[in-house]
Each structure stands twice: as structure tokens, then as C-alpha cells.
Design a protein around this motif. Structure first.
Motif, short mmCIF file in Angstrom:
data_model
loop_
_atom_site.label_atom_id
_atom_site.label_comp_id
_atom_site.label_asym_id
_atom_site.label_seq_id
_atom_site.Cartn_x
_atom_site.Cartn_y
_atom_site.Cartn_z
N ALA A 23 44.85 42.10 15.36
CA ALA A 23 44.55 40.72 15.01
C ALA A 23 45.71 39.85 15.48
O ALA A 23 46.87 40.24 15.37
CB ALA A 23 44.37 40.58 13.51
N ILE A 24 45.41 38.67 16.03
CA ILE A 24 46.47 37.82 16.56
C ILE A 24 46.81 36.69 15.59
O ILE A 24 45.96 36.23 14.82
CB ILE A 24 46.11 37.24 17.94
N SER A 25 48.06 36.25 15.65
CA SER A 25 48.51 35.10 14.88
C SER A 25 48.38 33.85 15.74
O SER A 25 47.96 33.91 16.90
CB SER A 25 49.95 35.30 14.43
N GLU A 26 48.78 32.70 15.20
CA GLU A 26 48.57 31.44 15.90
C GLU A 26 49.36 31.32 17.20
O GLU A 26 48.99 30.55 18.09
CB GLU A 26 48.92 30.27 14.98
N ASP A 27 50.45 32.09 17.34
CA ASP A 27 51.27 31.99 18.54
C ASP A 27 51.09 33.19 19.47
O ASP A 27 51.96 33.51 20.27
CB ASP A 27 52.74 31.84 18.18
N GLU A 28 49.95 33.84 19.39
CA GLU A 28 49.69 35.03 20.21
C GLU A 28 48.40 34.90 21.00
O GLU A 28 47.51 34.10 20.68
CB GLU A 28 49.61 36.27 19.32
N LEU A 29 48.33 35.74 22.03
CA LEU A 29 47.12 35.91 22.82
C LEU A 29 46.56 37.30 22.57
O LEU A 29 47.32 38.26 22.42
CB LEU A 29 47.41 35.78 24.32
N LEU A 30 45.24 37.41 22.54
CA LEU A 30 44.61 38.73 22.60
C LEU A 30 44.16 38.94 24.03
O LEU A 30 43.37 38.15 24.57
CB LEU A 30 43.42 38.82 21.65
N VAL A 31 44.70 39.99 24.66
CA VAL A 31 44.42 40.24 26.08
C VAL A 31 43.60 41.51 26.22
O VAL A 31 43.93 42.56 25.64
CB VAL A 31 45.73 40.38 26.88
N ILE A 63 42.82 40.05 31.02
CA ILE A 63 42.14 38.76 30.84
C ILE A 63 42.35 38.29 29.41
O ILE A 63 42.17 39.06 28.45
CB ILE A 63 40.63 38.90 31.12
N VAL A 64 42.73 37.04 29.27
CA VAL A 64 42.88 36.48 27.92
C VAL A 64 41.52 36.46 27.24
O VAL A 64 40.57 35.84 27.74
CB VAL A 64 43.48 35.06 27.97
N GLU A 65 41.43 37.13 26.12
CA GLU A 65 40.19 37.19 25.35
C GLU A 65 40.14 36.09 24.29
O GLU A 65 39.10 35.49 24.04
CB GLU A 65 40.08 38.56 24.67
N LYS A 66 41.30 35.82 23.70
CA LYS A 66 41.39 34.84 22.62
C LYS A 66 42.80 34.29 22.59
O LYS A 66 43.75 35.01 22.85
CB LYS A 66 41.05 35.51 21.29
N ALA A 67 42.93 33.01 22.28
CA ALA A 67 44.23 32.37 22.18
C ALA A 67 44.42 31.80 20.78
O ALA A 67 43.50 31.18 20.22
CB ALA A 67 44.38 31.26 23.21
N GLY A 68 45.62 32.01 20.20
CA GLY A 68 45.92 31.46 18.89
C GLY A 68 45.98 29.94 18.93
O GLY A 68 46.14 29.32 20.00
N SER A 69 45.90 29.32 17.77
CA SER A 69 45.82 27.86 17.68
C SER A 69 47.07 27.16 18.22
O SER A 69 47.01 25.99 18.62
CB SER A 69 45.58 27.44 16.23
N ALA A 70 48.22 27.85 18.25
CA ALA A 70 49.46 27.25 18.73
C ALA A 70 49.70 27.52 20.22
O ALA A 70 50.74 27.13 20.75
CB ALA A 70 50.64 27.75 17.91
N VAL A 71 48.77 28.17 20.87
CA VAL A 71 48.91 28.48 22.29
C VAL A 71 48.15 27.44 23.11
O VAL A 71 46.93 27.30 22.98
CB VAL A 71 48.38 29.89 22.61
N THR A 72 48.88 26.72 23.94
CA THR A 72 48.24 25.69 24.76
C THR A 72 48.29 26.00 26.26
O THR A 72 47.55 25.41 27.05
CB THR A 72 48.92 24.32 24.53
N GLU A 73 49.16 26.95 26.64
CA GLU A 73 49.36 27.22 28.06
C GLU A 73 48.26 28.10 28.65
O GLU A 73 48.05 28.09 29.87
CB GLU A 73 50.71 27.91 28.30
N TYR A 74 47.58 28.87 27.82
CA TYR A 74 46.58 29.82 28.30
C TYR A 74 45.31 29.68 27.48
O TYR A 74 45.33 29.25 26.33
CB TYR A 74 47.12 31.25 28.22
#
Length: 305
Positions: A23-31, A63-74
Motif C-alpha cells: 500500500a502506498i502513502s501520499e508521497d509514494e508511487l505504486l509501480v 509503469i506507474v500504476e498509482k500516484a499518492g496525493s502528494a506526488v505531482t511529477e508522475y
């Protein structure tokens, strides 16, 4: 998901098994991992607060599957290569990886495959950081101890692109390979006369040496000129002589822009990427054993496609 995990603190207790998708947090990506770069450190670069089972590995592409709410670059769908190590949620030898947004992340150029991208981050980043510690100019000389592996493959080419004269050591079967990358002089590290051969090539000694393989730092220092530099990538510690400067890889050096350029050069064929073998993901332990022999030419990669 399937992952190669360390099941206990026993050194070789690694197995392929089913485990939870992190599970990812707001500053993480799930790849969603598509390919994994295999390295000698993969089974023991582990966090201190490890919880078993723990997915091993430190570099991959996917491939980025999901991006946390604090991730804006990806965003989902982005193709990235990355280095992620010492993370409590596990490493890269898995079908999915949680990646912090402040990790080393490189967008994959359009023409580049996931297999190619996974082979670059650790070796490329290590070489570029190491070279920041070498005060060399065009026309200077450098000796690379253990130059046929993934790090040496990049080191030879980048050094030549900077106008340096390059010598490298490896077993004789890899001499033609090193010369194809641009090496001016090659020696057999098992030949007792290899240091004399380097001195014949550069009578005053080389300006610098890069000691990639463990145990090569002291011998490399003997063929460096007075006041030259030896940088040890393996982390060997030894007493300097003749005012030679002994340096270690500056791990805080920011070479991200240079690494992006390296990806771009590889994608258009300006720099050669050498992958010795691509293994199916299920054969990860076989690939790990191969890289631990320190006799791989170029890089080994696991494919999840």
C-alpha cells in the motif's frame, strides 16, 4: 503478487513466493514492475528495521500504476526507471513496488525498452558519481580495475567521451570487448606482470584509477603517478602512499541530469548498453548467483513481461 523475498536473517534464505501488494502513502508511487536490474548487492541492501518476508532488489523499470496525493511529477501510465533501496515496504524484485517520490527516478525515453531501462540506473549513477571525484582533463589517463562488468562498461565509454586515455583489467576473454568500448590498453588481472604492462603504456603512471572490484585498490594505487587519485567503488580501505588521494564514491553528488543524458544517449545509440543475459523473472535466483560470481559481462536483467 509474486516477489523474491528474504524470509529470515539467514544469508541465503531467499525464495519466490506470493506476498501482498504494498500500500502506498501520499508521497509514494505504486509501480508495476516490468524489468529488474540484477546487482550483487540485491540480497543484502536491506533496512535495519526489516520485517520478513521482505522483497529484495534496488533497481527496476516499469509503469506507474498509482500516484499518492502528494506526488505531482508522475501520473499513472508513466514509464520510469528507478532506484529504491532500504525501504521498509520492500524492494524491486516483485511484480509491484512502492517507490518514494524522492527516490532516483528517470523517465524512460520513448524508444527504450523496459529491459534496457532496468539495466542502467545503479551502474550509471555509480559511475557518474565516481567520476565527479576525478579531477581529470582531456588527455589524462585512467586505469579501471575490473572493467568488463556493468559499471566498467559505462566507465570506459564515459571516460573516452571525455577525452581520457583508458586502460582496463579483466580476464583475456573480455579484452576485445573492452577495446570495442574504447579502451586503449587492456591487461589480464591474473598476469603477475600486468602492472609492468600499464607502466610500459604510461611510464610516469596513470593520473587516476577506478577500483571497481573488491581488493583492487592497493594494487591500482601502485600504478598511479605521485599525487594522483584512486577512487574505490567497492569501498576498500587502504593506506595511501606518494601523496596519492584515496577517494570514495560521493553518494550525495547529484548527477541526475547526467544520468538522464546517459539514458538519452543509450536510446539513440550514442552510448552502448551491454546486457549479457535476460532471465525470466522466475529464474531470479539463477541470475543472482551469476552476478555474485563477479564475472558477468555488462548487466543481467530479469523480465516480467
Amino acid at each position: 503478487m509474486k516477489a523474491f523475498v528474504k524470509r529470515s536473517d539467514a544469508p541465503d534464505d531467499i525464495a519466490l513466493q506470493e506476498t501482498e501488494i504494498p500500500a502506498i502513502s501520499e508521497d509514494e508511487l505504486l509501480v508495476r514492475v516490468k524489468a529488474v536490474g540484477v546487482g550483487i548487492h540485491d540480497s543484502y541492501f536491506l533496512p535495519q528495521d526489516i520485517q520478513y518476508p521482505y522483497a529484495i532488489g534496488i533497481e527496476a523499470a516499469g509503469i506507474v500504476e498509482k500516484a499518492g496525493s502528494a506526488v505531482t511529477e508522475y501520473q499513472p501510465g508513466d514509464r520510469i526507471a528507478f532506484v529504491s533501496m532500504m525501504q521498509p515496504k520492500g524492494g524491486t524484485w516483485a511484480e509491484y513496488a512502492a517507490v518514494r517520490k524522492d527516490s532516483l527516478i528517470i523517465p524512460i525515453p520513448g524508444p527504450m525498452s523496459f529491459t534496457e531501462a532496468a539495466a542502467i540506473p545503479v551502474a550509471g549513477n555509480t559511475v557518474l558519481r565516481a567520476l565527479t571525484a576525478l579531477p581529470l582533463e582531456a588527455g589524462d589517463s585512467v586505469f579501471i580495475a575490473g572493467a568488463s562488468g556493468a559499471i566498467g562498461t559505462f566507465a570506459i565509454q564515459i571516460a573516452k567521451a571525455r577525452g581520457w586515455n583508458v586502460a582496463g583489467s579483466a580476464s583475456p576473454k573480455n579484452h576485445a570487448y573492452m577495446k570495442s568500448l574504447g579502451a586503449d590498453k587492456t591487461v589480464d588481472y591474473r598476469d603477475p606482470a600486468w602492472a609492468d604492462q600499464i607502466r610500459d603504456w604510461m611510464p610516469d603512471g596513470v593520473d587516476a584509477a577506478i577500483a571497481i572490484q573488491p581488493g583492487t585498490g592497493t594494487d591500482s594505487m601502485h600504478i598511479v603517478k605521485d599525487g594522483g587519485t584512486v577512487i574505490t567503488i567497492s569501498g576498500d580501505r587502504f593506506k595511501p602512499e606518494r601523496s596519492i588521494h584515496v577517494a570514495f564514491v560521493p553518494h550525495k553528488a547529484d548527477v541526475r541530469s547526467q544520468l538522464k543524458n546517459l539514458f538519452a544517449f543509450i536510446s539513440v545509440g550514442k552510448t552502448q548498453l551491454v546486457i549479457e543475459e535476460v532471465y525470466p523473472f522466475d529464474e531470479g535466483l539463477k541470475a543472482l548467483r551469476k552476478t555474485q560470481t563477479r564475472h558477468a559481462r555488462g548487466k543481467l536483467v530479469l523480465s516480467l513481461d
